[in-house]
Scaffold this motif. Structure first.
Motif, PDB file in Angstrom:
ATOM      1  N   MET A  99      -2.388   5.089  -3.273  1.00  0.00           N
ATOM      2  CA  MET A  99      -3.074   6.381  -3.175  1.00  0.00           C
ATOM      3  C   MET A  99      -2.367   7.291  -4.160  1.00  0.00           C
ATOM      4  O   MET A  99      -1.207   7.678  -3.957  1.00  0.00           O
ATOM      5  CB  MET A  99      -2.973   6.976  -1.764  1.00  0.00           C
ATOM      6  CG  MET A  99      -3.897   8.198  -1.551  1.00  0.00           C
ATOM      7  SD  MET A  99      -3.403   9.671  -2.431  1.00  0.00           S
ATOM      8  CE  MET A  99      -4.852  10.029  -3.394  1.00  0.00           C
ATOM      9  N   ILE A 121       0.870  -1.195   0.000  1.00  0.00           N
ATOM     10  CA  ILE A 121       0.000   0.000   0.000  1.00  0.00           C
ATOM     11  C   ILE A 121       0.903   1.239   0.000  1.00  0.00           C
ATOM     12  O   ILE A 121       1.215   1.789   1.057  1.00  0.00           O
ATOM     13  CB  ILE A 121      -0.955   0.028   1.217  1.00  0.00           C
ATOM     14  CG1 ILE A 121      -1.663  -1.314   1.416  1.00  0.00           C
ATOM     15  CG2 ILE A 121      -1.975   1.142   1.047  1.00  0.00           C
ATOM     16  CD1 ILE A 121      -2.668  -1.326   2.586  1.00  0.00           C
ATOM     17  N   ASP A 131      -5.037   8.494   2.338  1.00  0.00           N
ATOM     18  CA  ASP A 131      -4.250   7.270   2.514  1.00  0.00           C
ATOM     19  C   ASP A 131      -5.016   6.202   3.294  1.00  0.00           C
ATOM     20  O   ASP A 131      -4.875   5.003   3.035  1.00  0.00           O
ATOM     21  CB  ASP A 131      -2.938   7.599   3.232  1.00  0.00           C
ATOM     22  CG  ASP A 131      -2.104   8.605   2.443  1.00  0.00           C
ATOM     23  OD1 ASP A 131      -2.442   8.873   1.278  1.00  0.00           O
ATOM     24  OD2 ASP A 131      -1.121   9.117   2.999  1.00  0.00           O
ATOM     25  N   VAL A 157       1.473   5.057  -0.278  1.00  0.00           N
ATOM     26  CA  VAL A 157       0.591   6.221  -0.164  1.00  0.00           C
ATOM     27  C   VAL A 157       1.386   7.532  -0.141  1.00  0.00           C
ATOM     28  O   VAL A 157       0.917   8.550   0.352  1.00  0.00           O
ATOM     29  CB  VAL A 157      -0.332   6.100   1.079  1.00  0.00           C
ATOM     30  CG1 VAL A 157      -1.269   4.917   0.947  1.00  0.00           C
ATOM     31  CG2 VAL A 157       0.480   5.979   2.373  1.00  0.00           C
ATOM     32  N   VAL A 164      -6.320   4.358  -6.024  1.00  0.00           N
ATOM     33  CA  VAL A 164      -7.298   5.053  -5.181  1.00  0.00           C
ATOM     34  C   VAL A 164      -7.003   6.548  -5.357  1.00  0.00           C
ATOM     35  O   VAL A 164      -6.202   7.137  -4.626  1.00  0.00           O
ATOM     36  CB  VAL A 164      -7.178   4.610  -3.709  1.00  0.00           C
ATOM     37  CG1 VAL A 164      -8.242   5.296  -2.853  1.00  0.00           C
ATOM     38  CG2 VAL A 164      -7.303   3.086  -3.598  1.00  0.00           C
ATOM     39  N   VAL A 167      -1.987  -1.349  -3.840  1.00  0.00           N
ATOM     40  CA  VAL A 167      -3.095  -0.395  -3.665  1.00  0.00           C
ATOM     41  C   VAL A 167      -2.472   0.993  -3.496  1.00  0.00           C
ATOM     42  O   VAL A 167      -1.871   1.292  -2.460  1.00  0.00           O
ATOM     43  CB  VAL A 167      -3.958  -0.765  -2.435  1.00  0.00           C
ATOM     44  CG1 VAL A 167      -5.145   0.186  -2.317  1.00  0.00           C
ATOM     45  CG2 VAL A 167      -4.439  -2.213  -2.531  1.00  0.00           C
ATOM     46  N   CYS A 201      -7.158   3.715   1.332  1.00  0.00           N
ATOM     47  CA  CYS A 201      -6.490   2.529   0.758  1.00  0.00           C
ATOM     48  C   CYS A 201      -6.502   1.373   1.750  1.00  0.00           C
ATOM     49  O   CYS A 201      -6.743   0.219   1.373  1.00  0.00           O
ATOM     50  CB  CYS A 201      -5.035   2.860   0.404  1.00  0.00           C
ATOM     51  SG  CYS A 201      -4.877   4.089  -0.872  1.00  0.00           S
TER      52      CYS A 201
END
Ligand code: RIB
Ligand code: CA
Length: 336
Positions: A165, A137, A258, A139, A202, A163, A261
Motif C-alpha cells: 500500500m 503485504i 491497507d 502497508v 496499490v 503487495v 491489499c
C-alpha cells in the motif's frame, strides 16, 4: 486450494486494523506473523494496537516489533515537507475532535508482548528457512522490508509477491507529490521497487476508487460479529475524517487503503486496472517520496505492477465474507 502464507507489515492504524482482520479471517490466507513499523503512530502504539487486535480476535499470531523511524530520511535535517495537514478542517464527533488513527484502538489492553527478534531479522530468518514462497503485504513505511532486503538480498527467492500500500500517480496525500507510506521512507521503497520480486503497488489511485461508504458500514454491522462491528467503527471514523478534510468523489465514504491489499491477495480481480510499469521513487528534495510511473510507449524496464482502479463492490463483498467468519466474543470499547 492451499492457503497463501502471508506476512503483514503494519503501522496499526485504522485501515491497518481492517486489513489485519481480513487477513486473520480469510480462508485463503495463513497469516504467519505481523511486523510492526512506526507511521500512523509511534512504534510502541502500532505494536500494542496489533497485539490488542490479535488478542481480541483470539488468535496466537506472533508480532515482531519493527523500526521506529526511516532508514536514512530523517538523518537529513532539511528534508522537504510541506505541512499541509494543519490546513485541513478538523474532523469532529460528538463535539470532540477525532483523528484518522486513534493512538489506541478501542480494544481492551493486553499483556501480550512482541517477540524478541526485530522485524527485519525475522524476515531474513523466516524467509531463509521457509520451504514455501511467502507473500509480503507492507502497508506502512517500508523500512522493515527494505532493511531485510538490504541485509539479505537472497530472500527475494522466497518471496511470492510484495503487495505494497503506497504511492499515487494522479493522487497524493502527504504532500503535493507523495503518499504517506512512501514519503516516510523513500529509500526503502526504492530498494523494494528494484529488488526483483513481483511487486504490486496499490496506490491512492486505486484505494480512492474502491472506497467504503456509510451504507457498507451498515452492512458490516448487520453481520453482527466482533470483527464486523469493530471494522465498521474504524471505517466510520475514517469517513468522518474524509468528509472533513479529504473528501472523495463519493460522499460519506472512506479509502480503507491497507485492506484493499489484503483483498487483492484474496481475489486479484478487485484491482481492475493493473498495469505492468516501470516504477521509480523520487529520493531528493521536492519530489522525495514521489512514485514516478513511466507510462511512455517505450518505458524503462518494467519492474512492477501499478493499480489504477479498484472495484468497490467486490472489495466490500470480500470483507463481508471475512467478517462473517469471526467467532470472537470481544467487545469494541467506546473511544476515550
Ligand atoms: O496513505 C495511506 C497509508 O498511510 C495507509 O497505509 C495508512 O494506514 C497510512 O499508513
Ligand atoms: Ca498503514
Amino acid at each position: 486450494m492451499a492457503k497463501r502464507k502471508v506476512i503483514l507489515d503494519v503501522d496499526t492504524g485504522s485501515d491497518d486494523a481492517v486489513a489485519l482482520c481480513a487477513a486473520v479471517l480469510s480462508p485463503d490466507i495463513e497469516l504467519v506473523a505481523a511486523c510492526s513499523v512506526w507511521g500512523n503512530q509511534p512504534i510502541e502504539n502500532t505494536t500494542d494496537n496489533t497485539l490488542r487486535l490479535f488478542e481480541a480476535l483470539g488468535v496466537d499470531i506472533p508480532v515482531y516489533r519493527g523500526c521506529d523511524t526511516a532508514m536514512t530520511k530523517y538523518l537529513c535535517k532539511n528534508y522537504v515537507e510541506l505541512d499541509a495537514w494543519r490546513l485541513r478542517p478538523k474532523a469532529m464527533r460528538g463535539g470532540k475532535e477525532i483523528s484518522m488513527h486513534s493512538a489506541h484502538l478501542p480494544l481492551a489492553p493486553t499483556n501480550r508482548k512482541a517477540e524478541d527478534m526485530p522485524a527485519a531479522c525475522f524476515y531474513v530468518d523466516y524467509l531463509r528457512k521457509s520451504k514455501e514462497k511467502v507473500t509480503l503485504i507492507p502497508v506502512g513505511p517500508l523500512t522493515n522490508v527494505g532493511l531485510a532486503l538490504r541485509i539479505a538480498p537472497d530472500i527475494v527467492d522466497k518471496i511470492e509477491e510484495i503487495v505494497i500500500m503506497g504511492g499515487g500517480s494522479k493522487i497524493t496525500n502527504h504532500d503535493p507529490w507523495s503518499e504517506s507510506n512512501i514519503f516516510h521512507d523513500p529509500e526503502a521503497a526504492q530498494i523494494i521497487a528494484e529488488c526483483g520480486a513481483r511487486v504490486v503497488w496499490v496506490p491512492l489511485d486505486a484505494t480512492h476508487r474502491a472506497v467504503i461508504t456509510l451504507d457498507d458500514c451498515k452492512r458490516f454491522r448487520d453481520i453482527g460479529t466482533f470483527a464486523a462491528n469493530f471494522c465498521a467503527s474504524q471505517c466510520e471514523q475514517r469517513i468522518i475524517n474524509h468528509d472533513a478534510g479529504q473528501p472523495l468523489d463519493i460522499p460519506h465514504a472512506a479509502a480503507v487503503h491497507d485492506a484493499l491489499c489484503v483483498a487483492y491477495v484474496i481475489d486479484p480481480t478487485v484491482l481492475t486496472d493493473l498495469r505492468h510499469c516501470h516504477v521509480e521513487i523520487g529520493l531528493d528534495g521536492y519530489g522525495s517520496g514521489q512514485t514516478i510511473v513511466d507510462q511512455r510507449a517505450y518505458p524503462l524496464e518494467r519492474n512492477g505492477w501499478f493499480a489504477f482502479d479498484g472495484d468497490r463492490f467486490k472489495f466490500v463483498d470480500i470483507l463481508c465474507d471475512c467478517f462473517q467468519r469471526d467467532k470472537s466474543t470481544a467487545q469494541v470499547l467506546e473511544e476515550a
